[in-house]
Design a protein around this motif. Structure first.
Motif, mmCIF file in Angstrom:
data_model
loop_
_atom_site.group_PDB
_atom_site.id
_atom_site.type_symbol
_atom_site.label_atom_id
_atom_site.label_comp_id
_atom_site.label_asym_id
_atom_site.label_seq_id
_atom_site.Cartn_x
_atom_site.Cartn_y
_atom_site.Cartn_z
ATOM 1 N N ASP A 48 0.846 -1.180 -0.056
ATOM 2 C CA ASP A 48 0.087 -0.213 0.023
ATOM 3 C C ASP A 48 1.067 1.228 -0.004
ATOM 4 O OD1 ASP A 48 -3.213 -0.870 1.327
ATOM 5 O OD2 ASP A 48 -1.398 -2.247 1.705
ATOM 6 N N GLU A 71 -4.289 7.876 0.932
ATOM 7 C CA GLU A 71 -4.806 7.240 2.446
ATOM 8 C C GLU A 71 -3.704 7.089 3.249
ATOM 9 O OE1 GLU A 71 -6.696 3.442 2.074
ATOM 10 O OE2 GLU A 71 -7.209 3.473 4.016
ATOM 11 N N GLU A 72 -2.367 6.466 2.709
ATOM 12 C CA GLU A 72 -1.424 6.247 3.475
ATOM 13 C C GLU A 72 -0.448 7.618 4.179
ATOM 14 O OE1 GLU A 72 -2.131 3.525 4.357
ATOM 15 O OE2 GLU A 72 -3.209 2.616 3.089
ATOM 16 N N ASP A 89 -6.325 6.084 -3.451
ATOM 17 C CA ASP A 89 -6.126 4.719 -2.922
ATOM 18 C C ASP A 89 -5.224 3.849 -3.684
ATOM 19 O OD1 ASP A 89 -6.850 2.824 -1.232
ATOM 20 O OD2 ASP A 89 -8.583 3.073 -0.670
ATOM 21 N N ILE A 91 -4.299 1.047 -2.672
ATOM 22 C CA ILE A 91 -4.955 -0.446 -2.751
ATOM 23 C C ILE A 91 -6.293 -0.287 -1.940
ATOM 24 C CG2 ILE A 91 -4.804 -2.780 -2.098
ATOM 25 C CD1 ILE A 91 -1.761 -2.755 -2.249
ATOM 26 N N ASP A 92 -7.183 -0.400 -2.729
ATOM 27 C CA ASP A 92 -8.782 -0.372 -1.922
ATOM 28 C C ASP A 92 -8.938 -1.688 -1.943
ATOM 29 O OD1 ASP A 92 -10.941 0.974 -1.030
ATOM 30 O OD2 ASP A 92 -11.866 -0.187 -2.619
ATOM 31 N N THR A 94 -7.542 -3.869 0.978
ATOM 32 C CA THR A 94 -6.338 -4.176 1.415
ATOM 33 C C THR A 94 -6.566 -5.648 2.013
ATOM 34 O OG1 THR A 94 -5.057 -2.075 1.732
ATOM 35 C CG2 THR A 94 -4.430 -3.760 3.281
HETATM 36 CA CA CA Z 1 -6.625 1.785 0.876
#
Ligand code: CA
Ligand code: IPD
Ligand code: CA
Length: 269
Positions: A48, A71-72, A89, A91-92, A94
């Motif tokens: 991610d 997100e991160e 995002d 990785i949506d 996860t």
């Molecule tokens: Ca995500």
């Protein structure tokens, strides 16, 4: 947004998304570093983070004045949607990525002064890219998605649901939600909000309802669903605020009013 500039951004973003997806596929069997965030079930992996860093690096070196909401935490700290903002995002889904190694997506929505101009949802393992430019229709790979079919009835609908309504029932009445589940033809839960938006756009689900999503979960999906004639709001029917978490209902317009008025607003504490 100038259409030539938009096309350039679209092509660039598409290339980066496919590249990021190829890297994830290549490394899918490598050992994962898994951390938790807000609670023990809120997972994040090194993939991610690396994928988000890849986007930050590409975007910032190519478009110096563009901003990133992601997100991160490698993006910008935004108080407004002024300018051109990439809402990413990496990785949506996860949890699906960790437990299933499939059913996850890269989601990228590009907004210009708050207006959604470009949306991408990439189902990485199936190599299916959903995309849209505002006013130019939505596509599944290179095939244009048809507009949503005319006659959709609630009792014949397939509804995507995140079952957090069972826990966050201060937003909705549990009994009314049970009525809704019984009213529709069937419910599905895929574990990737972005993919659930894509399925609504594709017309293989008639709606998706969930109590709390972040901007990066919905930014691309809203644009893609909109391009086939679908509608998105919070569960009270109000506009989504792209700088905050929102409850979300994205669906065929024919069933929106009934879901909100006959079920979501009823019996609310
Ligand atoms: Ca995500
Ligand atoms: C999650 C997924 C999931 C949804 C969660 C999201 P993440 O995103 O979209 O389907 O139910 O609310 O947080 O954390 O996997 O990017
Ligand atoms: Ca997400």
């Amino acid at each position: 947004m100038d259409l030539e500039i938009r096309n350039d951004i679209f092509n660039q973003a598409k290339k980066w998304i496919r590249e990021a997806g190829a890297t994830i596929r290549e490394k899918i069997d490598d050992p994962l570093t898994i951390d938790t965030k807000s609670n023990p079930k809120d997972l994040v992996t090194h993939m991610d983070k690396e994928t988000e860093q890849f986007f930050v690096k590409q975007i910032k070196s190519t478009y110096r004045d563009h901003l990133l909401l992601s997100e991160e935490g490698f993006g910008d700290d935004l108080q407004s949607l002024d300018g051109t903002v990439w809402i990413v995002d990496p990785i949506d889904g996860t949890m699906n990525f960790v437990q299933q190694k499939r059913n996850f997506a890269i989601s990228v929505g590009i907004y210009h002064h708050g207006i959604g101009e470009i949306g991408f949802i990439y189902n990485v393992m199936d190599d299916i890219l959903y995309s849209a430019k505002r006013g130019e229709g939505a596509f599944k790979n290179d095939i244009q998605l048809p507009r949503l079919k005319d006659n959709v009835k609630l009792d014949e609908s397939l509804l995507g649901l995140n079952h957090f309504w069972l826990c966050e029932n201060r937003l909705v009445d549990e009994k009314q939600m049970q009525r809704l589940v019984r009213e529709v033809r069937g419910t599905r839960t895929y574990g990737s909000a972005a993919l659930e938006f894509a399925y609504v756009a594709e017309g293989i689900m008639d709606g998706y309802l969930t109590m709390s999503l972040a901007p990066w979960d919905v930014a691309a999906g809203i644009i893609i669903v909109n391009e086939v004639g679908g509608v998105t709001s919070n569960i009270m029917g109000e506009e989504v605020n792209m700088l905050e978490r929102n409850s979300i209902l994205t669906c065929h317009p024919a069933i929106k009013k009934s879901i909100i008025n006959d079920f979501l607003k009823k019996g609310k504490k």
